[in-house]
Design a protein around this motif. Structure first.
Motif, PDB file in Angstrom:
ATOM      1  N   LYS A 181      24.534  44.780 -31.300  1.00 58.05           N
ATOM      2  CA  LYS A 181      23.283  44.097 -30.946  1.00 58.05           C
ATOM      3  C   LYS A 181      22.110  44.647 -31.759  1.00 58.05           C
ATOM      4  O   LYS A 181      21.293  43.894 -32.300  1.00 58.05           O
ATOM      5  CB  LYS A 181      23.019  44.255 -29.446  1.00 58.05           C
ATOM      6  CG  LYS A 181      21.685  43.678 -28.982  1.00 58.05           C
ATOM      7  CD  LYS A 181      21.467  43.944 -27.492  1.00 58.05           C
ATOM      8  CE  LYS A 181      20.090  43.461 -27.044  1.00 58.05           C
ATOM      9  NZ  LYS A 181      19.855  43.747 -25.604  1.00 58.05           N
ATOM     10  N   HIS A 182      22.053  45.974 -31.895  1.00 60.79           N
ATOM     11  CA  HIS A 182      20.925  46.586 -32.580  1.00 60.79           C
ATOM     12  C   HIS A 182      21.097  46.572 -34.098  1.00 60.79           C
ATOM     13  O   HIS A 182      20.094  46.590 -34.833  1.00 60.79           O
ATOM     14  CB  HIS A 182      20.700  47.998 -32.044  1.00 60.79           C
ATOM     15  CG  HIS A 182      20.106  47.997 -30.668  1.00 60.79           C
ATOM     16  ND1 HIS A 182      18.760  48.180 -30.443  1.00 60.79           N
ATOM     17  CD2 HIS A 182      20.665  47.784 -29.441  1.00 60.79           C
ATOM     18  CE1 HIS A 182      18.517  48.095 -29.137  1.00 60.79           C
ATOM     19  NE2 HIS A 182      19.653  47.862 -28.516  1.00 60.79           N
ATOM     20  N   ILE A 183      22.335  46.538 -34.577  1.00 58.95           N
ATOM     21  CA  ILE A 183      22.552  46.340 -36.012  1.00 58.95           C
ATOM     22  C   ILE A 183      22.047  44.959 -36.413  1.00 58.95           C
ATOM     23  O   ILE A 183      21.434  44.782 -37.480  1.00 58.95           O
ATOM     24  CB  ILE A 183      24.044  46.519 -36.362  1.00 58.95           C
ATOM     25  CG1 ILE A 183      24.404  48.008 -36.331  1.00 58.95           C
ATOM     26  CG2 ILE A 183      24.369  45.920 -37.731  1.00 58.95           C
ATOM     27  CD1 ILE A 183      25.879  48.293 -36.462  1.00 58.95           C
ATOM     28  N   ALA A 184      22.274  43.967 -35.559  1.00 60.27           N
ATOM     29  CA  ALA A 184      21.762  42.616 -35.838  1.00 60.27           C
ATOM     30  C   ALA A 184      20.234  42.626 -35.918  1.00 60.27           C
ATOM     31  O   ALA A 184      19.643  41.898 -36.733  1.00 60.27           O
ATOM     32  CB  ALA A 184      22.244  41.642 -34.768  1.00 60.27           C
ATOM     33  N   MET A 185      19.590  43.447 -35.084  1.00 61.41           N
ATOM     34  CA  MET A 185      18.129  43.562 -35.162  1.00 61.41           C
ATOM     35  C   MET A 185      17.703  44.113 -36.516  1.00 61.41           C
ATOM     36  O   MET A 185      16.750  43.628 -37.130  1.00 61.41           O
ATOM     37  CB  MET A 185      17.606  44.478 -34.047  1.00 61.41           C
ATOM     38  CG  MET A 185      17.715  43.913 -32.653  1.00 61.41           C
ATOM     39  SD  MET A 185      16.998  45.075 -31.455  1.00 61.41           S
ATOM     40  CE  MET A 185      17.426  44.271 -29.909  1.00 61.41           C
ATOM     41  N   LEU A 186      18.413  45.142 -36.995  1.00 62.37           N
ATOM     42  CA  LEU A 186      18.082  45.711 -38.292  1.00 62.37           C
ATOM     43  C   LEU A 186      18.271  44.676 -39.400  1.00 62.37           C
ATOM     44  O   LEU A 186      17.436  44.564 -40.310  1.00 62.37           O
ATOM     45  CB  LEU A 186      18.948  46.943 -38.572  1.00 62.37           C
ATOM     46  CG  LEU A 186      18.712  48.165 -37.671  1.00 62.37           C
ATOM     47  CD1 LEU A 186      19.646  49.302 -38.067  1.00 62.37           C
ATOM     48  CD2 LEU A 186      17.269  48.632 -37.753  1.00 62.37           C
ATOM     49  N   GLN A 187      19.359  43.917 -39.324  1.00 59.38           N
ATOM     50  CA  GLN A 187      19.595  42.897 -40.349  1.00 59.38           C
ATOM     51  C   GLN A 187      18.493  41.840 -40.347  1.00 59.38           C
ATOM     52  O   GLN A 187      18.107  41.326 -41.403  1.00 59.38           O
ATOM     53  CB  GLN A 187      20.969  42.253 -40.127  1.00 59.38           C
ATOM     54  CG  GLN A 187      22.129  43.207 -40.439  1.00 59.38           C
ATOM     55  CD  GLN A 187      23.467  42.695 -39.950  1.00 59.38           C
ATOM     56  OE1 GLN A 187      23.525  42.010 -38.917  1.00 59.38           O
ATOM     57  NE2 GLN A 187      24.536  43.014 -40.652  1.00 59.38           N
ATOM     58  N   CYS A 247      49.640  48.761 -37.184  1.00 61.32           N
ATOM     59  CA  CYS A 247      49.301  47.727 -38.165  1.00 61.32           C
ATOM     60  C   CYS A 247      47.954  48.082 -38.794  1.00 61.32           C
ATOM     61  O   CYS A 247      47.318  49.059 -38.410  1.00 61.32           O
ATOM     62  CB  CYS A 247      49.223  46.355 -37.499  1.00 61.32           C
ATOM     63  SG  CYS A 247      47.984  46.272 -36.171  1.00 61.32           S
ATOM     64  N   PHE A 248      47.546  47.278 -39.756  1.00 60.36           N
ATOM     65  CA  PHE A 248      46.236  47.431 -40.375  1.00 60.36           C
ATOM     66  C   PHE A 248      45.225  46.541 -39.660  1.00 60.36           C
ATOM     67  O   PHE A 248      45.523  45.384 -39.361  1.00 60.36           O
ATOM     68  CB  PHE A 248      46.281  47.030 -41.853  1.00 60.36           C
ATOM     69  CG  PHE A 248      47.110  47.946 -42.709  1.00 60.36           C
ATOM     70  CD1 PHE A 248      46.586  49.144 -43.173  1.00 60.36           C
ATOM     71  CD2 PHE A 248      48.406  47.603 -43.062  1.00 60.36           C
ATOM     72  CE1 PHE A 248      47.341  49.989 -43.968  1.00 60.36           C
ATOM     73  CE2 PHE A 248      49.173  48.437 -43.849  1.00 60.36           C
ATOM     74  CZ  PHE A 248      48.645  49.633 -44.306  1.00 60.36           C
ATOM     75  N   ILE A 249      44.036  47.091 -39.403  1.00 59.42           N
ATOM     76  CA  ILE A 249      42.915  46.286 -38.926  1.00 59.42           C
ATOM     77  C   ILE A 249      42.105  45.861 -40.152  1.00 59.42           C
ATOM     78  O   ILE A 249      41.709  46.697 -40.967  1.00 59.42           O
ATOM     79  CB  ILE A 249      42.015  47.076 -37.959  1.00 59.42           C
ATOM     80  CG1 ILE A 249      42.818  47.561 -36.736  1.00 59.42           C
ATOM     81  CG2 ILE A 249      40.818  46.228 -37.533  1.00 59.42           C
ATOM     82  CD1 ILE A 249      43.279  46.471 -35.818  1.00 59.42           C
ATOM     83  N   GLU A 250      41.887  44.547 -40.270  1.00 58.87           N
ATOM     84  CA  GLU A 250      41.166  44.003 -41.418  1.00 58.87           C
ATOM     85  C   GLU A 250      39.913  43.271 -40.929  1.00 58.87           C
ATOM     86  O   GLU A 250      39.845  42.833 -39.785  1.00 58.87           O
ATOM     87  CB  GLU A 250      42.028  42.991 -42.178  1.00 58.87           C
ATOM     88  CG  GLU A 250      43.442  43.459 -42.435  1.00 58.87           C
ATOM     89  CD  GLU A 250      43.524  44.428 -43.590  1.00 58.87           C
ATOM     90  OE1 GLU A 250      43.827  43.989 -44.717  1.00 58.87           O
ATOM     91  OE2 GLU A 250      43.265  45.631 -43.362  1.00 58.87           O
ATOM     92  N   SER A 251      38.962  43.111 -41.815  1.00 55.28           N
ATOM     93  CA  SER A 251      37.777  42.316 -41.471  1.00 55.28           C
ATOM     94  C   SER A 251      37.331  41.512 -42.688  1.00 55.28           C
ATOM     95  O   SER A 251      37.623  41.878 -43.831  1.00 55.28           O
ATOM     96  CB  SER A 251      36.630  43.212 -40.996  1.00 55.28           C
ATOM     97  OG  SER A 251      36.204  44.068 -42.040  1.00 55.28           O
ATOM     98  N   ARG A 252      36.664  40.423 -42.418  1.00 57.63           N
ATOM     99  CA  ARG A 252      36.072  39.610 -43.487  1.00 57.63           C
ATOM    100  C   ARG A 252      34.823  38.947 -42.926  1.00 57.63           C
ATOM    101  O   ARG A 252      34.715  38.711 -41.723  1.00 57.63           O
ATOM    102  CB  ARG A 252      37.063  38.561 -43.997  1.00 57.63           C
ATOM    103  CG  ARG A 252      37.566  37.592 -42.945  1.00 57.63           C
ATOM    104  CD  ARG A 252      38.697  36.728 -43.475  1.00 57.63           C
ATOM    105  NE  ARG A 252      39.397  36.045 -42.384  1.00 57.63           N
ATOM    106  CZ  ARG A 252      40.687  35.725 -42.404  1.00 57.63           C
ATOM    107  NH1 ARG A 252      41.421  36.024 -43.453  1.00 57.63           N
ATOM    108  NH2 ARG A 252      41.234  35.106 -41.382  1.00 57.63           N
ATOM    109  N   GLY A 273      28.204  33.881 -41.932  1.00 62.30           N
ATOM    110  CA  GLY A 273      27.780  35.271 -42.027  1.00 62.30           C
ATOM    111  C   GLY A 273      28.385  36.165 -40.964  1.00 62.30           C
ATOM    112  O   GLY A 273      28.100  37.363 -40.917  1.00 62.30           O
ATOM    113  N   LYS A 274      29.225  35.610 -40.102  1.00 61.35           N
ATOM    114  CA  LYS A 274      29.838  36.386 -39.017  1.00 61.35           C
ATOM    115  C   LYS A 274      31.025  37.204 -39.529  1.00 61.35           C
ATOM    116  O   LYS A 274      31.768  36.751 -40.397  1.00 61.35           O
ATOM    117  CB  LYS A 274      30.307  35.455 -37.895  1.00 61.35           C
ATOM    118  CG  LYS A 274      29.202  34.627 -37.256  1.00 61.35           C
ATOM    119  CD  LYS A 274      28.219  35.491 -36.493  1.00 61.35           C
ATOM    120  CE  LYS A 274      27.186  34.640 -35.750  1.00 61.35           C
ATOM    121  NZ  LYS A 274      26.196  35.486 -35.041  1.00 61.35           N
TER     122      LYS A 274
END
Length: 342
Positions: free
Chosen positions: A244-250, A311-316, A322-323
């Motif tokens: 939530k607060h990272i979104a504020m910084l962005q 397993c591997f955790i991946e993200s994109r 932008g999510k």
């Protein structure tokens, strides 16, 4: 990939000096405030030779149990052995010898205190980085990653980084061999220049300095994403708060102001750090288990869950919305043998 597998090191207190040189290289056991040998509690995991994440987390457990501070017990070293250890440090970290000298500390009379470091997101010890193929190309065609930025394979260190650099260079040369590039889009170039220089061009307006945003991010990640002040522990609610607060910084990127070119560089570094922090939090949320205590500790999921997370955790990041989304890739063993002991 694997950004949740952060690296935490044990470091000499009040100075960022490596502890393994003392504890492993010179057989100085880890002891707590009561003089008890800490790693004797971990004999089933290898004791003093246990994996790094076990050794890094052990002193934090002692602090939580009220048995801190912790030390490397150098008081049994002979003067000759202590001199050899100091000579090793003069080669590796000479300023540490000066640090001990400035305090008048004789390590044969007084043990060396140590503590856990802040978590490292990428590094030669962890598996974090970009997902790459055998030629070290990422999932973005034409972008190659090597060394600490190539994820999924930990413990590369300097030698591994050099080897991967050569692999990536070979892959890039092969990729470019028959590549035909489209004409340069000058309108896109001008648009990118405007984006890059925006904090500098608006420097006289009220706004946020890069150091202010960076300090907010550091405190946010430390307190809610399992930093050293929290003994590396986090849970679902803390991670949600962090997002939530990272979104504020962005949302405040447009208010970053740079007084000169150096601060302009810091502004872009800070924006990158915020985006990386967001991905890290998503990774920590996705791995609902504790696989590497200290490096990745979920208080709400304290046990390892091989059935669901071997397993591997991946993200994109979805370019349209932008999510950040997370998913998994299965672990595939390419080299025969026992992967836990080989």
């Amino acid at each position: 990939t694997s950004l949740e597998q952060r690296w935490v090191a044990t470091r000499t207190k009040d100075f960022c000096g490596p502890v393994d040189t003392i504890s492993v290289g010179y057989g100085a056991p880890i002891i707590n405030a009561h003089g008890e040998r800490v790693m004797s509690r971990y004999e089933h995991l290898g004791g003093d030779a246990a994996p790094r994440y076990i050794r890094a987390n052990a002193p934090m457990e002692e602090w939580l149990a009220g048995r801190g501070p912790c030390y490397c017990d150098t008081t049994h070293l002979t003067p000759e052995t202590a001199k050899a250890m100091m000579e090793d440090y003069l080669n590796e970290r000479p300023s540490f010898v000066l640090f001990l000298a400035s305090r008048g500390q004789d390590v044969t009379r007084e043990p060396i205190e140590f503590y856990g470091s802040d978590p490292y997101i990428l590094g030669g010890h962890t598996g974090g980085g970009f997902w790459v193929d055998m030629q070290r190309m990422t999932t973005i065609p034409g972008r190659f990653a090597a060394g600490e930025t190539a994820g999924g394979n930990p413990n590369k260190f300097v030698g591994g980084c050099c080897a991967e650099g050569k692999l990536a260079a070979r892959g890039a040369i092969a990729y470019m061999k028959d590549l035909e590039l489209p004409p340069l889009d000058m309108a896109a170039v001008e648009q990118e220049k405007a984006r890059v220089y925006a904090p500098l061009l608006a420097r006289d307006e009220d706004g946020v300095r890069p150091v202010e945003m960076k300090e907010r991010l550091q405190r946010l990640m430390d307190e809610y994403a399992g930093g050293v002040s929290q003994f590396y522990r986090t849970n679902e609610e803390r991670l949600d708060y962090a997002l939530k607060h990272i979104a504020m910084l962005q949302s405040q990127f447009g208010y970053l102001r740079a007084r000169d070119l150096h601060e302009l560089m810091q502004a872009h570094e800070t924006m990158d750090r915020v985006d990386v922090a967001e991905a890290v939090v998503h990774h920590l949320k996705a791995r609902k288990e504790t696989r590497w205590a200290g490096w990745q500790t979920r208080s709400d999921y304290p046990e390892r869950d091989d059935a669901n997370f071997d397993c591997f955790i991946e993200s994109r990041r979805d370019p349209a919305t932008g999510k950040v989304e997370t998913f998994t890739r299965p672990y595939e063993q390419l080299i025969p043998g026992d992967r836990y002991t080989a």
